[in-house]
Write a protein that holds these residues in place. Structure first.
Motif, short mmCIF file in Angstrom:
data_model
loop_
_atom_site.label_atom_id
_atom_site.label_comp_id
_atom_site.label_asym_id
_atom_site.label_seq_id
_atom_site.Cartn_x
_atom_site.Cartn_y
_atom_site.Cartn_z
N LEU A 139 -23.51 -6.15 -23.62
CA LEU A 139 -23.43 -6.30 -25.09
C LEU A 139 -24.82 -6.51 -25.67
N SER A 140 -25.62 -7.34 -25.00
CA SER A 140 -27.00 -7.56 -25.46
C SER A 140 -27.77 -6.25 -25.50
N ALA A 141 -27.66 -5.47 -24.43
CA ALA A 141 -28.39 -4.19 -24.39
C ALA A 141 -28.00 -3.32 -25.57
N LYS A 142 -26.71 -3.26 -25.82
CA LYS A 142 -26.24 -2.41 -26.92
C LYS A 142 -26.70 -2.94 -28.28
N GLY B 71 -22.95 -14.46 -21.24
CA GLY B 71 -23.80 -13.39 -20.70
C GLY B 71 -24.74 -12.83 -21.76
N ALA B 72 -24.25 -12.73 -22.98
CA ALA B 72 -25.09 -12.23 -24.07
C ALA B 72 -26.23 -13.22 -24.35
N ALA B 73 -25.89 -14.52 -24.33
CA ALA B 73 -26.91 -15.54 -24.58
C ALA B 73 -27.97 -15.54 -23.48
N LEU B 74 -27.53 -15.25 -22.28
CA LEU B 74 -28.44 -15.23 -21.12
C LEU B 74 -29.44 -14.07 -21.22
N THR B 75 -29.12 -13.08 -22.02
CA THR B 75 -29.92 -11.84 -22.02
C THR B 75 -30.46 -11.46 -23.40
N GLY B 76 -30.57 -12.43 -24.30
CA GLY B 76 -31.31 -12.15 -25.53
C GLY B 76 -30.59 -12.32 -26.84
N VAL B 113 -29.26 -20.45 -21.84
CA VAL B 113 -27.99 -19.96 -22.41
C VAL B 113 -27.83 -20.53 -23.83
N PRO B 114 -28.51 -19.92 -24.80
CA PRO B 114 -28.45 -20.46 -26.17
C PRO B 114 -27.20 -20.00 -26.93
N VAL B 115 -26.06 -20.47 -26.47
CA VAL B 115 -24.79 -20.08 -27.11
C VAL B 115 -24.27 -21.27 -27.91
#
Lengths: 332, 330
Positions: A139-142, B71-76, B113-115
């Protein structure tokens, strides 16, 4: 019309250097696992560990096209994924030995080995725990407009976790660039996948989430590489996720407590005869990528790297016990 | 900075809009937060302003949805994930407790993990046992998480913006009965520091620590007690993890009496932590009476309105308990 190229996919697709490097990393995984097992028996590693000997083709062929920007999520049986993604075995051993120089500064150990900087978001002690996280990375990549894909490794046991189903559904409805790779090694601890799973092939479950699902021989490097290659192309084109089931086998028990009461010696021997490394090595030799002497040199170099890694770990300092709460929160 | 009166839910919405305007990495996720506006209308209209790419309805998949946010927080990205009711976080404990809370530590500080998890909580709505709980103490028990509980519109906005600026996972327990409450809220961006309590009413005779709706009941009780000459100090807890030891201990040293009022089940709760914290400190020497906890009943939240009312502390009960404590009747 030229003769059709009947060579295996990997031989056609990848440069000789890439293939030699893949073989090197597969040997590195094998020797690493053996080195970890011996270190455990010598009391240099405490706790437990889950070895992936026999599953090297699945790990390496899945990662061969990935860059450091691409992400993986891994499992409790994650040493092979880590090495396939490019980790340094010295820092891995240091982590297993609980040392400050380890990838997780001695806080994670075998079950949480990770290297976020190179896109390895980590092994996971919870079966299925990494699956939604992989979808989040996609999701981040997208959302951030990055071209990277995420490869999500999990085992046959995880496909009966709710997290698997919820995550595959979300990846599909949002068409996210994630590849779900089920390493079906026939047993979730002792429970046979054939008993625990209602469908004959785990890849059949892809149909429920409107994504392609394919079952391949996970000990055939080329078969895995081709399936993953197609899934990555689909992901990068914005067409969404795929599910790949790699049929493979772990030669060792589930963990260090396993007494192998649920499978026969004959079954284990049959699978040892299907060694994915020897098979890939023979394929490379057959197609002239390397010769016996070069293959032997690669194998010896892997053993040497593992010896050096163990030595590095032994010499490394332990974390200070006064730092037990360090890394719980970000440091101000 | 101009201040005007807006509601608690408007303040939260304003904080989310500020975050969406100022940081392209911020996204909202949750069940029915788009066109529907969320079960409590907190995200109302945000989908019209920011579109479905940033205000994402999730399927009814609390475990998976929370995990995607992690997972999204972990990656940006910086996801703000709304649980429709905080009770439903029970479905997502794995991702909150085993993953979000521990990733930084397990990975030796190499991951962040900034969620933000928004948790509509509390009873008083007639929604019975599975839509009314106050579970903040569960999460307060987990190192790696931060847990806050705003009592006012001003703090609802300030704590959400502080949570977003924080590199670690933060759970915000929003009390459902406060969503419509109005109060002064500064315009523009500001943060309320996480981990700092606030003296909501200064007093000499007894310290009453409370959060969320209980703060307002405690303040009401304090006003009634003032008429009979009992001067209660009321502390707005605001943050459960980390907890503000200093403000609480200093107050107890001044008043010599401590009462903790909270909506969660009384045993093993926020009150136990605060009581123990005082008992283990030098403030204990200043106590002139036993410590008193007023918490939720040892029962699920019932449906019948009279039962529901008695299941959690109410103003009259707080008033009576504080009076007894000050008069030495406890």
């Amino acid at each position: 019309m030229a003769d059709p190229d009947n060579r295996p996919f990997a031989i056609r697709q990848y440069a000789p250097d890439q293939l030699r490097e893949a073989l090197r990393r597969m040997y590195l995984i094998r020797r690493f696992e053996e080195g970890a097992e011996q270190s455990y028996m010598r009391g240099l590693i405490h706790g437990t560990m889950h070895l992936s000997i026999g599953q090297e083709a699945s790990a390496m062929a899945s990662c061969i096209e990935l860059s450091d920007q691409d992400k993986i999520t891994s499992t409790h049986r994650g040493h092979g994924h880590c090495i396939a993604k490019g980790a340094d075995v010295g820092r891995m051993f240091a982590e297993f030995f609980g040392k400050e120089t380890g990838y997780c500064h001695g806080r994670g150990g075998s079950m949480h080995i990770a290297d976020v900087k190179t896109g390895n978001l980590g092994a996971n002690g919870i079966v299925g725990g990494g699956i939604p996280i992989a979808v989040g990375a996609a999701l981040s990549a997208k959302k951030l407009g990055r071209p990277d894909v995420t490869i999500c490794f999990f085992g046959d046991g995880a496909n009966n976790e709710g997290a698997f189903h919820e995550a595959l559904n979300m990846a599909a409805i949002w068409k996210l660039p994630v590849i779900f790779i089920c390493e079906n090694n026939k047993y979730g601890m002792s429970t046979p996948a054939a008993y625990a799973t209602a469908v004959p092939n785990i890849a059949d479950r892809a149909a429920a989430y409107a994504m392609p699902g394919v079952t391949v021989d996970g000990n055939d490097f080329s078969a895995v590489a081709e399936a993953v290659h197609n899934a990555i192309a689909r992901a990068r084109a914005g067409e969404g996720p795929s599910l790949i089931e790699n049929l493979t086998y772990r030669w060792r028990g589930h963990s260090k407590s396993d007494r192998n009461r649920y499978r026969t010696k004959e079954e284990i021997e049959d699978w040892i005869a299907k060694d994915p490394i020897l098979r890939f090595r023979a394929e490379l030799i057959t197609h002239g990528i390397l010769d016996e002497a070069e293959a032997g040199a690669i194998e010896a170099a892997a053993a040497e790297a593992v010896e050096q890694g163990i030595e590095f770990a032994k010499q490394s300092p332990a974390p200070s016990v006064t730092d037990v709460t360090r890394y719980v929160y970000a440091e101000a | 900075m101009t201040t005007r009166e807006i509601s608690y839910s408007e303040a939260i919405r304003e904080a989310m809009a500020i975050a969406l305007d100022s940081d392209p990495a911020v996204i909202l996720m949750g069940e029915d937060i788009g066109t529907y506006g969320g079960a409590f209308q907190v995200t109302l209209d945000l989908i019209d302003r920011y579109g479905p790419e940033r205000v994402m309805d999730t399927p009814i998949s609390e475990l998976g949805g929370a995990g995607v946010a992690v997972g999204a927080a972990l990656t940006g990205l910086k996801p703000i994930f709304e649980f429709q009711f905080s009770d439903f976080a029970a479905l997502a404990m794995e991702q909150i407790v085993n993953q979000a809370a521990k990733l930084r530590y397990m990975l030796g500080g190499e991951a962040s993990v900034p969620v933000v998890f928004r948790m509509p909580a509390g009873s008083g709505t007639g929604a019975a046992a599975q839509h009314s709980q106050s579970l903040e103490a569960w999460f307060g028990h987990v190192p790696g998480l931060k847990v806050v509980q705003p009592s006012t519109p001003e703090d609802a906005k300030g704590l959400l913006l502080a949570a977003l600026a924080d590199p670690d996972p933060v759970l915000i327990f929003e009390h459902k009965l406060l969503y419509k409450m109005k109060g002064p809220v500064p315009e523009g961006a500001y943060t309320t520091p996480i981990g700092k309590a606030r003296i909501a009413r200064a007093g000499r005779d007894v310290t009453i620590v409370a959060g969320a709706i209980m703060l307002h009941r405690a303040l009401e009780a304090a006003e009634k007690l003032a008429a009979e000459g009992i001067d209660a100090e009321v502390i707005d807890l605001r943050s459960i993890r980390p907890i503000d030891h200093e403000t609480i201990l200093a107050s107890v040293r001044r008043t010599g009496r401590l009462m903790v009022v909270y909506e969660g089940v009384k045993s093993y709760g926020v009150g136990a932590e605060i009581s123990a914290m005082v008992a283990e400190s030098d403030a204990f020497d200043y106590l002139e009476a036993p410590i008193l906890r007023l918490g939720g009943a040892e029962a699920p939240i019932p449906y019948n309105p009279d039962l529901e009312r008695v299941a959690v502390p109410q103003t009259d009960g707080i008033e009576a308990a504080a009076r007894s404590l000050v008069r030495g009747e406890v």
